[in-house]
Scaffold this motif. Sequence first.
Motif, mmCIF file in Angstrom:
data_model
loop_
_atom_site.group_PDB
_atom_site.id
_atom_site.type_symbol
_atom_site.label_atom_id
_atom_site.label_comp_id
_atom_site.label_asym_id
_atom_site.label_seq_id
_atom_site.Cartn_x
_atom_site.Cartn_y
_atom_site.Cartn_z
ATOM 1 N N UNK A 157 6.344 -4.631 -4.781
ATOM 2 C CA UNK A 157 6.790 -5.102 -6.102
ATOM 3 C C UNK A 157 7.860 -6.182 -5.977
ATOM 4 N N UNK A 158 8.795 -5.977 -5.078
ATOM 5 C CA UNK A 158 9.953 -6.877 -5.013
ATOM 6 C C UNK A 158 9.720 -8.121 -4.171
ATOM 7 N N UNK A 159 8.876 -8.023 -3.163
ATOM 8 C CA UNK A 159 8.662 -9.162 -2.253
ATOM 9 C C UNK A 159 7.160 -9.340 -2.039
ATOM 10 N N UNK A 160 6.427 -9.742 -3.069
ATOM 11 C CA UNK A 160 4.963 -9.821 -2.946
ATOM 12 C C UNK A 160 4.477 -10.821 -1.892
ATOM 13 N N UNK A 161 5.234 -11.875 -1.635
ATOM 14 C CA UNK A 161 4.804 -12.864 -0.636
ATOM 15 C C UNK A 161 4.764 -12.270 0.766
ATOM 16 N N UNK A 162 5.551 -11.250 1.002
ATOM 17 C CA UNK A 162 5.625 -10.621 2.314
ATOM 18 C C UNK A 162 4.400 -9.770 2.616
#
Length: 196
Positions: A157-162
């Motif tokens: 949720x917080x770091x979707x690019x990761x």
Amino acid sequence: MKHNFTLSSSILISIIFVAFSLYFSITNATNIIPKTCKKISNIDSDVKYNFCIWAFGRKNPNAINTIEQLGYTSFELAISKGMSTKSKIENILKDPQLDPRKIRVLKLFVEQYSDALVDLKGGLKALELKDYLEANNRASSATISALTCKNDSKAKRRIPAFVGENDDFFQLNSISIFITNMLFEMDGRRSLDEKR
């Protein structure tokens, strides 16, 4: 004159032999990657066939003629991906405006990737020593680190690019596990044949 004919014949035979050897080594290199990727993706649903082909295609596929070379390459690819992902995470952590909730998650990921890289480098050394069981154990440990990050719902949720970066790293580790399993089994069969 007869001497020249014999010399020409042996040169021609040598050229034909070299051409066939080159053809078969290229054919083997181009066949070993798709065959192995197909086996892996059929057995492990986390590894996508196209990703596997793409990953090995980034290296020089014509230089890969054996399962052992495929093993080295899989570890090298996983190490490279792990290092680049860890570096990206560390760069994100340098942002002074970063949400404090993301900082905790990202620090955990840096720790997980650091551990995974130690395991992968140890696995590569074990592979060089033909200790396929140890190489497999190291790749499995690295996969657990990647899985820890993959299963973190807060990170998704917080770091979707990761998520995509970690998924690639997870697949590369899974490929290394599969290949070291193959090498371990082949080595075991060789040992049995030698005892007979």
